[in-house]
Every structure is written in structure tokens, then in C-alpha cells.
Write an enzyme that holds these catalytic residues in place. Structure first.
Site, PDB file in Angstrom:
ATOM      1  N   SER A  15       1.339   9.078   4.407  1.00 53.83           N
ATOM      2  CA  SER A  15       2.774   9.331   4.179  1.00 53.83           C
ATOM      3  C   SER A  15       3.137   9.124   2.704  1.00 53.83           C
ATOM      4  CB  SER A  15       3.650   8.450   5.086  1.00 53.83           C
ATOM      5  OG  SER A  15       3.609   7.105   4.684  1.00 53.83           O
ATOM      6  N   ASN A  16       2.450   8.200   2.039  1.00 55.28           N
ATOM      7  CA  ASN A  16       2.700   8.034   0.592  1.00 55.28           C
ATOM      8  C   ASN A  16       2.178   9.230  -0.194  1.00 55.28           C
ATOM      9  OD1 ASN A  16       3.968   5.329  -0.252  1.00 55.28           O
ATOM     10  ND2 ASN A  16       2.549   4.760   1.397  1.00 55.28           N
ATOM     11  N   ARG A  65     -22.388   1.362  -0.812  1.00 58.51           N
ATOM     12  CA  ARG A  65     -21.057   1.448  -1.430  1.00 58.51           C
ATOM     13  C   ARG A  65     -21.138   1.844  -2.906  1.00 58.51           C
ATOM     14  NH1 ARG A  65     -16.045  -0.712   0.065  1.00 58.51           N
ATOM     15  NH2 ARG A  65     -16.999  -1.638   1.889  1.00 58.51           N
ATOM     16  N   MET A  90      -7.912   2.090   2.169  1.00 64.58           N
ATOM     17  CA  MET A  90      -8.075   0.784   2.797  1.00 64.58           C
ATOM     18  C   MET A  90      -9.414   0.100   2.494  1.00 64.58           C
ATOM     19  SD  MET A  90      -5.142   0.693   3.994  1.00 64.58           S
ATOM     20  CE  MET A  90      -5.047  -0.744   5.042  1.00 64.58           C
ATOM     21  N   HIS A 109       1.563  -1.593  -2.482  1.00 66.12           N
ATOM     22  CA  HIS A 109       1.313  -2.655  -1.501  1.00 66.12           C
ATOM     23  C   HIS A 109       2.640  -3.105  -0.889  1.00 66.12           C
ATOM     24  CE1 HIS A 109      -0.895  -5.924   0.354  1.00 66.12           C
ATOM     25  NE2 HIS A 109       0.085  -6.735  -0.021  1.00 66.12           N
ATOM     26  N   GLU A 142     -10.310  -6.105 -10.368  1.00 64.94           N
ATOM     27  CA  GLU A 142     -11.404  -6.348  -9.414  1.00 64.94           C
ATOM     28  C   GLU A 142     -10.997  -7.191  -8.219  1.00 64.94           C
ATOM     29  OE1 GLU A 142     -15.016  -7.685 -11.186  1.00 64.94           O
ATOM     30  OE2 GLU A 142     -15.009  -6.068 -12.669  1.00 64.94           O
ATOM     31  N   ASP A 145      -5.435  -6.856  -4.600  1.00 60.77           N
ATOM     32  CA  ASP A 145      -3.999  -6.734  -4.898  1.00 60.77           C
ATOM     33  C   ASP A 145      -3.561  -7.703  -5.999  1.00 60.77           C
ATOM     34  OD1 ASP A 145      -3.684  -4.761  -2.878  1.00 60.77           O
ATOM     35  OD2 ASP A 145      -3.555  -6.312  -1.361  1.00 60.77           O
ATOM     36  N   GLU A 174       8.461   2.376  -0.352  1.00 58.09           N
ATOM     37  CA  GLU A 174       7.201   2.827  -0.980  1.00 58.09           C
ATOM     38  C   GLU A 174       7.311   4.275  -1.444  1.00 58.09           C
ATOM     39  OE1 GLU A 174       3.729   0.277   1.312  1.00 58.09           O
ATOM     40  OE2 GLU A 174       4.170   2.297   1.998  1.00 58.09           O
TER      41      GLU A 174
HETATM   42  C1  GRF Z   1       1.169   1.683   3.048  1.00 54.68           C
HETATM   43  O1  GRF Z   1       2.010   0.740   3.649  1.00 54.68           O
HETATM   44  C2  GRF Z   1       0.568   1.122   1.785  1.00 54.68           C
HETATM   45  O2  GRF Z   1       1.395   0.242   1.125  1.00 54.68           O
HETATM   46  C3  GRF Z   1      -0.632   0.374   2.310  1.00 54.68           C
HETATM   47  O3  GRF Z   1      -1.124   1.191   3.357  1.00 54.68           O
HETATM   48  C4  GRF Z   1      -0.047   1.944   3.908  1.00 54.68           C
HETATM   49  C5  GRF Z   1      -0.465   3.388   3.905  1.00 54.68           C
HETATM   50  O4  GRF Z   1       0.443   4.241   4.540  1.00 54.68           O
HETATM   51  N1  GRF Z   1      -1.558   0.117   1.238  1.00 54.68           N
HETATM   52  P1  GRF Z   1       0.289   5.812   4.384  1.00 54.68           P
HETATM   53  O5  GRF Z   1      -1.156   6.177   4.724  1.00 54.68           O
HETATM   54  O6  GRF Z   1       0.659   6.200   2.993  1.00 54.68           O
HETATM   55  O7  GRF Z   1       1.242   6.406   5.401  1.00 54.68           O
END
Ligand code: GRF
Length: 206
Positions: A15-16, A65, A90, A109, A142, A145, A174
């Protein structure tokens, strides 16, 4: 006018990412790629619908990784990305990846850092019973958050029994704050204080 090239990294809903696509359309900022740590991320569909090139860099396909992050970094460099935006990405990135894009990785965040870093920030805040919560956009270092803070927005957290309603409120903030930070960086209005590189100087956007 030449554009400011960004890439967005996602792991899920995106969504962001959608907020960035919508806000930055017809701006000087161009989203030149969307990378995902999961092949099934809804964010990939959002990118494709917007005609943005996508790539999947999952640990399921490349469990090493360091190799996964090196491939991702190469993909971003080929596209001459000036800023990497983590929007619900994530996973932690390796120190090598962070060094390759030093000072050019941004994250959003859902907490007023340094309170409640890491996973489940909204749940942590509710569990703690805070009265004021918020959203932080910060540069990535590193740590978890822990990088220099670019923008923060605080709000009172009204009691609500349903976490989904509360989560929506965080998302609304956000979706405003992250595109604003990207625009400020693209406009050259964000710099580090030479006297204390933890402090980010932001020229007002009015
Ligand atoms: C958001 O709340 C962001 O702050 C966190 O993960 C979430 C991701 O949401 N790091 P989306 O995938 O952007 O909907």
C-alpha cells in the site's frame, strides 16, 4: 528535466508503494523498479499495473543472503537508482548492501522511533498502552530501524478495540509522509548535519 530515479522494495501488500506511485506520477521522481523479497507479494501486481519493471529476490530461490543481496544491488545499480525506498520490505539487508547504497536507503516505520523498533511495532505500542503514537521515515543503517530520522508525525492514539481500524490510521499517515520524504530528498532539501550525522536537516517544503 532529468528525473530522480528511485526503486521501491516490498514484501507484501504494497500500500505504501501504491501511495508512492500515485503521489509521484508526473513528478520529477521516477520509480524505475520494484523489487520484492516474495514472489507472491501483492506489491508486484501494483507495480506491473503501473508499468514498472519488477524483480523477485527471494531467499526461497537464493538462500544465501549475501548472494541474494548482491544480485539485488546489481539489479538496482544497472537501473542507476539514486534512492532505494523500503516500503514494507520485511527483511534485513546485509552490511555489504547497505554500504553500496550508503545514505541512499529510506524506510518507513509505524512508530515514533526510537520507540518500538522491529516487527509488530503497532502491536507493541498497543500492548504498552501509549497515548501518542506515530510514523517515522528514516535512513537505513546496519541496525534495526536505527538510522537517522528524516520525518516523523505523531498523533494521539484513541482507544479502539479493533486493531485493523488503528492500522488503517497508521497507514494513512505513512501514505502521506513517505512520498513527502522522497520528494524532499529528490529536491535536494535533505542533508546530514556535518556536526552530528545522526541529525538530518530538512528544508521545509512549506
Ligand atoms: C507498513 O506499516 C510499514 O511501515 C511497515 O510495513 C508495513 C507495510 O505495509 N514497514 P504495505 O506493504 O506498504 O501495505
Amino acid at each position: 528535466m532529468s528525473s530522480f530515479r528511485i526503486a521501491v522494495l516490498v514484501s507484501g501488500e504494497g500500500s505504501n508503494l501504491q501511495a508512492l506511485i500515485d503521489d509521484l506520477r508526473d513528478s520529477e521522481v521516477e520509480i524505475v523498479g520494484v523489487g520484492s523479497s516474495r514472489a507472491d507479494a501483492r506489491g508486484l501486481q501494483r507495480a506491473e499495473a503501473a508499468g514498472i519493471e519488477t524483480g523477485v529476490f527471494s531467499l526461497a530461490e537464493e538462500p544465501d543472503r549475501a548472494k541474494r543481496d548482491a544480485a539485488l544491488a546489481g539489479w538496482l545499480e544497472e537501473r542507476h537508482v539514486e534512492l532505494v525506498v523500503l516500503a514494507g520490505f520485511m527483511e534485513l539487508l546485509t552490511p555489504d548492501f547497505i554500504a553500496r547504497f550508503a545514505g541512499r536507503i529510506l524506510n518507513v516505520h509505524p512508530a515514533l522511533l526510537p520507540a518500538f523498533p522491529g516487527l509488530g511495532a503497532i502491536e507493541q505500542a498497543l500492548e504498552h498502552g501509549v497515548k501518542v503514537a506515530g510514523v517515522t521515515v528514516h535512513f537505513v543503517d546496519e541496525g534495526v530501524d536505527s538510522g537517522p530520522i528524516v520525518l516523523q508525525e505523531a498523533f494521539e492514539l484513541p482507544y479502539h478495540p479493533g486493531i485493523s481500524t488503528i492500522r488503517e490510521h497508521f497507514h494513512e499517515v505513512e501514505h502521506r509522509l513517505l512520498p513527502r520524504a522522497v520528494r524532499l530528498i529528490a529536491a535536494g532539501r535533505v542533508s546530514l548535519d556535518p556536526g552530528n550525522p545522526r541529525v538530518v536537516l530538512v528544508e521545509s517544503d512549506g
